[in-house]
Design an enzyme around this catalytic site. Sequence first.
Site, PDB file in Angstrom:
ATOM      1  N   LEU A   1       0.823  -1.142   0.136  1.00  0.00           N
ATOM      2  CA  LEU A   1      -0.033   0.114   0.070  1.00  0.00           C
ATOM      3  C   LEU A   1       0.850   1.186   0.039  1.00  0.00           C
ATOM      4  O   LEU A   1       1.892   1.505   0.739  1.00  0.00           O
ATOM      5  CB  LEU A   1      -0.700  -0.086   1.190  1.00  0.00           C
ATOM      6  CG  LEU A   1      -1.835  -1.309   1.486  1.00  0.00           C
ATOM      7  CD1 LEU A   1      -2.602  -1.031   2.776  1.00  0.00           C
ATOM      8  CD2 LEU A   1      -2.574  -1.238   0.205  1.00  0.00           C
ATOM      9  N   HIS A   2       0.470   2.270  -0.746  1.00  0.00           N
ATOM     10  CA  HIS A   2       0.993   3.325  -0.831  1.00  0.00           C
ATOM     11  C   HIS A   2       0.015   4.609  -0.514  1.00  0.00           C
ATOM     12  O   HIS A   2      -1.292   4.390  -0.258  1.00  0.00           O
ATOM     13  CB  HIS A   2       2.002   3.722  -1.795  1.00  0.00           C
ATOM     14  CG  HIS A   2       0.779   3.603  -3.231  1.00  0.00           C
ATOM     15  ND1 HIS A   2      -0.118   4.285  -3.677  1.00  0.00           N
ATOM     16  CD2 HIS A   2       1.204   2.563  -4.412  1.00  0.00           C
ATOM     17  CE1 HIS A   2      -0.654   3.934  -4.819  1.00  0.00           C
ATOM     18  NE2 HIS A   2       0.033   2.908  -5.218  1.00  0.00           N
TER      19      HIS A   2
ATOM     20  N   HIS B   1      -3.577   4.140  -2.204  1.00  0.00           N
ATOM     21  CA  HIS B   1      -4.455   3.308  -1.440  1.00  0.00           C
ATOM     22  C   HIS B   1      -5.181   3.967  -0.104  1.00  0.00           C
ATOM     23  O   HIS B   1      -6.211   3.800  -0.080  1.00  0.00           O
ATOM     24  CB  HIS B   1      -3.663   1.977  -1.090  1.00  0.00           C
ATOM     25  CG  HIS B   1      -3.248   1.158  -2.297  1.00  0.00           C
ATOM     26  ND1 HIS B   1      -1.911   1.392  -2.541  1.00  0.00           N
ATOM     27  CD2 HIS B   1      -3.888   0.604  -3.360  1.00  0.00           C
ATOM     28  CE1 HIS B   1      -1.630   0.443  -3.396  1.00  0.00           C
ATOM     29  NE2 HIS B   1      -2.659  -0.285  -3.983  1.00  0.00           N
TER      30      HIS B   1
ATOM     31  N   GLN C   1      -4.773 -12.600 -12.174  1.00  0.00           N
ATOM     32  CA  GLN C   1      -4.518 -11.060 -12.925  1.00  0.00           C
ATOM     33  C   GLN C   1      -3.139 -11.002 -13.069  1.00  0.00           C
ATOM     34  O   GLN C   1      -2.521 -10.119 -13.837  1.00  0.00           O
ATOM     35  CB  GLN C   1      -5.031  -9.960 -12.232  1.00  0.00           C
ATOM     36  CG  GLN C   1      -4.279  -9.540 -11.053  1.00  0.00           C
ATOM     37  CD  GLN C   1      -5.115  -8.375 -10.273  1.00  0.00           C
ATOM     38  OE1 GLN C   1      -6.018  -8.701  -9.798  1.00  0.00           O
ATOM     39  NE2 GLN C   1      -4.580  -7.229 -10.529  1.00  0.00           N
TER      40      GLN C   1
ATOM     41  N   LYS D   1      -6.094   6.047 -11.509  1.00  0.00           N
ATOM     42  CA  LYS D   1      -4.674   5.809 -11.735  1.00  0.00           C
ATOM     43  C   LYS D   1      -4.960   4.626 -12.944  1.00  0.00           C
ATOM     44  O   LYS D   1      -4.292   4.468 -14.030  1.00  0.00           O
ATOM     45  CB  LYS D   1      -3.787   5.574 -10.682  1.00  0.00           C
ATOM     46  CG  LYS D   1      -2.637   4.421 -10.939  1.00  0.00           C
ATOM     47  CD  LYS D   1      -1.407   5.325 -11.809  1.00  0.00           C
ATOM     48  CE  LYS D   1      -0.105   4.585 -11.959  1.00  0.00           C
ATOM     49  NZ  LYS D   1      -0.238   3.482 -12.351  1.00  0.00           N
ATOM     50  N   ASP D   2      -5.584   3.585 -12.463  1.00  0.00           N
ATOM     51  CA  ASP D   2      -5.966   2.263 -13.074  1.00  0.00           C
ATOM     52  C   ASP D   2      -7.316   2.802 -14.085  1.00  0.00           C
ATOM     53  O   ASP D   2      -8.022   2.163 -13.774  1.00  0.00           O
ATOM     54  CB  ASP D   2      -5.932   1.180 -12.284  1.00  0.00           C
ATOM     55  CG  ASP D   2      -4.502   0.690 -11.741  1.00  0.00           C
ATOM     56  OD1 ASP D   2      -3.731   0.582 -12.715  1.00  0.00           O
ATOM     57  OD2 ASP D   2      -4.521   0.748 -10.708  1.00  0.00           O
TER      58      ASP D   2
ATOM     59  N   VAL E   1      -3.348   9.862  -7.110  1.00  0.00           N
ATOM     60  CA  VAL E   1      -2.423  10.717  -6.249  1.00  0.00           C
ATOM     61  C   VAL E   1      -1.207  10.721  -6.617  1.00  0.00           C
ATOM     62  O   VAL E   1      -0.794   9.714  -7.247  1.00  0.00           O
ATOM     63  CB  VAL E   1      -2.403   9.928  -4.728  1.00  0.00           C
ATOM     64  CG1 VAL E   1      -1.349  10.536  -3.804  1.00  0.00           C
ATOM     65  CG2 VAL E   1      -3.623   9.912  -3.913  1.00  0.00           C
TER      66      VAL E   1
ATOM     67  N   LEU F   1       1.452   7.978  -8.196  1.00  0.00           N
ATOM     68  CA  LEU F   1       1.871   7.023  -7.399  1.00  0.00           C
ATOM     69  C   LEU F   1       1.523   5.447  -7.767  1.00  0.00           C
ATOM     70  O   LEU F   1       0.300   5.470  -8.118  1.00  0.00           O
ATOM     71  CB  LEU F   1       1.046   7.265  -5.872  1.00  0.00           C
ATOM     72  CG  LEU F   1       1.473   8.329  -5.081  1.00  0.00           C
ATOM     73  CD1 LEU F   1       1.209   8.315  -3.848  1.00  0.00           C
ATOM     74  CD2 LEU F   1       3.143   8.523  -5.230  1.00  0.00           C
TER      75      LEU F   1
ATOM     76  N   ARG G   1       4.815   0.086  -8.496  1.00  0.00           N
ATOM     77  CA  ARG G   1       5.746  -0.288  -9.264  1.00  0.00           C
ATOM     78  C   ARG G   1       7.076   0.965  -9.370  1.00  0.00           C
ATOM     79  O   ARG G   1       8.129   0.728  -9.864  1.00  0.00           O
ATOM     80  CB  ARG G   1       5.380  -0.317 -10.960  1.00  0.00           C
ATOM     81  CG  ARG G   1       4.621  -1.460 -10.977  1.00  0.00           C
ATOM     82  CD  ARG G   1       4.152  -1.635 -12.655  1.00  0.00           C
ATOM     83  NE  ARG G   1       3.194  -2.833 -12.831  1.00  0.00           N
ATOM     84  CZ  ARG G   1       2.510  -2.861 -13.857  1.00  0.00           C
ATOM     85  NH1 ARG G   1       2.998  -2.045 -15.013  1.00  0.00           N
ATOM     86  NH2 ARG G   1       1.695  -3.865 -14.146  1.00  0.00           N
TER      87      ARG G   1
HETATM   88  O1  PAF Z   1      -5.820  -2.444  -8.414  1.00  0.00           O
HETATM   89  C1  PAF Z   1      -5.778  -3.550  -7.733  1.00  0.00           C
HETATM   90  O2  PAF Z   1      -5.033  -3.439  -6.781  1.00  0.00           O
HETATM   91  C2  PAF Z   1      -6.344  -4.854  -8.111  1.00  0.00           C
HETATM   92  O3  PAF Z   1      -6.348  -4.899  -9.598  1.00  0.00           O
HETATM   93  C3  PAF Z   1      -7.750  -5.187  -7.556  1.00  0.00           C
HETATM   94  C4  PAF Z   1      -8.691  -4.276  -8.041  1.00  0.00           C
HETATM   95  C5  PAF Z   1      -7.527  -5.110  -6.098  1.00  0.00           C
HETATM   96  C6  PAF Z   1      -8.016  -6.666  -7.802  1.00  0.00           C
HETATM   97  O4  PAF Z   1      -6.891  -7.598  -7.348  1.00  0.00           O
END
Ligand code: PAF
Length: 289
Positions: free
Chosen positions: A42-43, A46, A70, A158-159, A185, A193, A196
């Site tokens: 976590l950063h 999150h 994933q 971000k995603d 952020v 952020l 990676r």
């Molecule tokens: O964005 C993430 O950290 C992941 O893709 C998630 C949404 C927790 C699913 O594993």
Amino acid sequence: MSADSLPHSMLITADSAELRRSVAAARHAGQLIGCVPTMGALHAGHVSLMQQARAECDFVIATLFVNPTQFGPTEDLQKYPRPFEADRDKCRAAGVDLLFHPDLSSMYPTGFVTFVEVDGLTARWEGAVRPTHFRGVTTVVAKLLNLTQPDKAYFGQKDFQQQAIIRRMSRDLDLPTEIVTCPTVRDPDGLALSSRNAYLSPTERASGLSLHRALCLAREKVRAGETNLDAIRLAMRAEMEQTPGVAVDYATIADPDSLVELSEPQPRMVALVAARVGPTRLIDNLLIP
Ligand code: PAF
């Protein structure tokens, strides 16, 4: 010690039955339930999701599960950072009420064969480079939302493609959870952020700033009245390509819902970029206007 200075009490469980009991108790007490799904490491990005959940909900759940489905065959699942104690402390400090960290065998028991797939949206951009990634994301998010039954679930802008896909899944499957997208952020110099970023050397980090520069350039050009989106895409690409060590994957302007590349400007657009900086792949985006 005053009550205010006592650390926030947080239930930590890997047990889905215990999770369901706690959620049922919160629901019975009329509490609004928020959930922040994470893979840990976590950063501050999150933490901002947890803080927004804390501000908007009565009972905040964070989930911590490094989801193997994933990861592609060439992506190193084993090397994914798992700093559990630090993650736990960040959740607690952000005011999380329940941290759910299930183990692999409970999430994917022997004989697991059911996947959730969102067509189309998952094929382009990140999906073109990581073909099985999004079906792993949608499957695990559907499972986590079923387990936690939240009123609201929080994801980072971000995603961008991930949140668009999760929104579509939620709409198409009539999920009762509101999907909330929280702002990206950034470090003060603009770098978004990301877990990676830890892999970047100081020189690579400086090169990584070219992604944000390319996005700002796109926004400036639209604001200045440029209507030729191809010209803007070329300028974004050039901004990144002229930076040493940056290999561009894509630089585009798309519709924020369908993620289809746009040929004409429209009121809502998103600029999306992805590039490899050394061995590390970075993505970023900016909503325009
Ligand atoms: O964005 C993430 O950290 C992941 O893709 C998630 C949404 C927790 C699913 O594993």
